[in-house]
Design a protein around this motif. Structure first.
Motif, mmCIF file in Angstrom:
data_model
loop_
_atom_site.group_PDB
_atom_site.id
_atom_site.type_symbol
_atom_site.label_atom_id
_atom_site.label_comp_id
_atom_site.label_asym_id
_atom_site.label_seq_id
_atom_site.Cartn_x
_atom_site.Cartn_y
_atom_site.Cartn_z
ATOM 1 N N MET A 42 48.107 59.288 42.927
ATOM 2 C CA MET A 42 49.361 59.960 42.580
ATOM 3 C C MET A 42 49.446 61.360 43.168
ATOM 4 O O MET A 42 50.535 61.941 43.236
ATOM 5 C CB MET A 42 49.524 60.023 41.059
ATOM 6 C CG MET A 42 49.853 58.682 40.431
ATOM 7 S SD MET A 42 50.326 58.839 38.678
ATOM 8 C CE MET A 42 48.858 59.563 37.979
ATOM 9 N N ALA A 43 48.320 61.933 43.584
ATOM 10 C CA ALA A 43 48.357 63.241 44.229
ATOM 11 C C ALA A 43 49.187 63.194 45.507
ATOM 12 O O ALA A 43 49.768 64.203 45.920
ATOM 13 C CB ALA A 43 46.930 63.710 44.548
ATOM 14 N N ASP A 44 49.263 62.013 46.136
ATOM 15 C CA ASP A 44 50.080 61.821 47.335
ATOM 16 C C ASP A 44 51.397 61.126 47.024
ATOM 17 O O ASP A 44 52.079 60.641 47.930
ATOM 18 C CB ASP A 44 49.301 61.001 48.367
ATOM 19 C CG ASP A 44 48.026 61.701 48.814
ATOM 20 O OD1 ASP A 44 48.058 62.943 48.932
ATOM 21 O OD2 ASP A 44 46.996 61.015 49.027
ATOM 22 N N GLY A 45 51.749 61.064 45.730
ATOM 23 C CA GLY A 45 52.997 60.429 45.335
ATOM 24 C C GLY A 45 52.956 58.917 45.396
ATOM 25 O O GLY A 45 54.005 58.267 45.454
ATOM 26 N N LYS A 46 51.765 58.331 45.362
ATOM 27 C CA LYS A 46 51.619 56.883 45.466
ATOM 28 C C LYS A 46 51.014 56.324 44.183
ATOM 29 O O LYS A 46 50.514 57.054 43.337
ATOM 30 C CB LYS A 46 50.731 56.516 46.665
ATOM 31 C CG LYS A 46 51.249 57.037 47.999
ATOM 32 C CD LYS A 46 50.281 56.700 49.111
ATOM 33 C CE LYS A 46 50.756 57.250 50.460
ATOM 34 N NZ LYS A 46 49.786 56.980 51.545
ATOM 35 N N GLY A 47 51.063 55.008 44.062
ATOM 36 C CA GLY A 47 50.424 54.326 42.956
ATOM 37 C C GLY A 47 49.242 53.514 43.447
ATOM 38 O O GLY A 47 48.817 53.638 44.597
ATOM 39 N N SER A 48 48.701 52.683 42.578
ATOM 40 C CA SER A 48 47.575 51.828 42.936
ATOM 41 C C SER A 48 47.808 50.446 42.346
ATOM 42 O O SER A 48 48.418 50.301 41.276
ATOM 43 C CB SER A 48 46.265 52.420 42.407
ATOM 44 O OG SER A 48 45.185 51.520 42.593
ATOM 45 N N SER A 49 47.312 49.452 43.039
ATOM 46 C CA SER A 49 47.452 48.079 42.548
ATOM 47 C C SER A 49 46.366 47.723 41.544
ATOM 48 O O SER A 49 46.453 46.682 40.887
ATOM 49 C CB SER A 49 47.403 47.096 43.727
ATOM 50 O OG SER A 49 46.157 47.212 44.418
ATOM 51 N N ALA A 50 45.355 48.573 41.395
ATOM 52 C CA ALA A 50 44.232 48.260 40.506
ATOM 53 C C ALA A 50 44.662 48.052 39.057
ATOM 54 O O ALA A 50 44.240 47.069 38.428
ATOM 55 C CB ALA A 50 43.165 49.352 40.617
ATOM 56 N N PRO A 51 45.483 48.926 38.454
ATOM 57 C CA PRO A 51 45.883 48.678 37.065
ATOM 58 C C PRO A 51 46.697 47.406 36.879
ATOM 59 O O PRO A 51 46.639 46.775 35.816
ATOM 60 C CB PRO A 51 46.711 49.926 36.714
ATOM 61 C CG PRO A 51 46.270 50.979 37.665
ATOM 62 C CD PRO A 51 45.988 50.234 38.931
#
Length: 266
Positions: A114-123
């Protein structure tokens, strides 16, 4: 942020250089005259107040919503773990394990992204697992509690990811930077060429103040990647409690994920 500081410093130097070399050609009055310190502070005070007000609005907007969403998501995960106590033993362990892994994935994988305004597929891996387990208890009283908590978790996560992206358009930030450059350079031209130590010090302080304000605007607009950032404190506490509840009936080796929330290999 580094670019803002560099451009502001260059604007200050350009203004002082123009005062030294350009002002004698444009003005015929005595070199000891010019804009006094009080004249410098006056017009810039208004600009400073406007910028600070903008920072307050931004802080109460993007940053505040991000913090509220982060805590709301953590409470929803905690509610999932507590509601699982009313599920049959087999489903209870699966739900609590998925909740632990979800919290780990959010804290270790998605928070840094999120520091780069992105999410992650892991959750999402573990939220999908949760819904799969919910179908096993469909028709039981606990089903409605679990679905309600999961909907809340999903909504809060979506809001958190939304606030991770910058809410201030880049053109506005560049406009504020251009305003800073023009203001500082113009004030530098108006300084007297001699006996101007006080005015130079004042202009330098004002430049530092405006630059800091602009940096704060940019930093607060990115609540998960700046100096003033939202920490995953609430999710970390929920992870600790969920792990404790899971270990009350199972072994740590039975968790389907590692410490970073990634699924273990078979």
């Amino acid at each position: 942020m580094v670019l803002i500081i560099v451009v502001a410093v260059l604007a200050l130097l350009a203004g002082l250089a123009a005062n030294r070399y350009l002002r004698p050609r444009l003005m015929s009055e005595d070199d000891d005259t010019g804009m006094a310190v009080k004249d410098l502070v006056g017009p810039l005070l208004t600009l400073t107040v406007l910028l600070l007000a903008f920072v307050l609005v931004t802080a109460n907007g993007s940053y505040g919503k991000a913090e509220v969403a982060s805590r709301g998501e953590a409470r929803a995960v905690d509610q999932l773990v507590e509601s699982a106590e009313y599920a049959p033993d087999a489903q209870r362990g699966k739900i609590q394990a998925d909740a632990v892994c979800y919290a780990r994935a959010v804290r270790e994988r998605e928070w840094s992204a999120m520091a780069d305004g992105k999410g992650s597929s892991a959750p999402s891996v573990w939220s999908t697992d949760l819904r799969r387990v919910f179908r096993e208890v469909e028709g039981k009283p606990v089903f409605g509690m679990l679905v309600s908590a999961d909907h809340k978790r999903s909504d809060e996560r979506e809001e958190r990811l939304t606030q991770a992206t910058a809410s201030i358009p880049g053109v506005i930030l560049w406009f504020l930077l251009a305003t800073l450059v023009i203001t500082v350079a113009a004030l530098g031209v108006c300084l007297p060429r001699r006996n101007n130590r006080g005015q130079i010090i004042t202009l330098t302080v004002i430049t530092a103040l405006l630059t800091s304000t602009l940096c704060i605007i940019r930093d607060v607009d990115r609540p998960f990647g700046g100096i003033i950032d939202v920490e995953p404190t609430a999710m970390t506490e929920v992870q600790r409690q969920a792990t404790r509840d899971f270990l009350a009936h199972h072994k740590a080796a039975e968790l389907p994920c590692d410490d970073k929330g990634d699924r273990r290999s078979s």
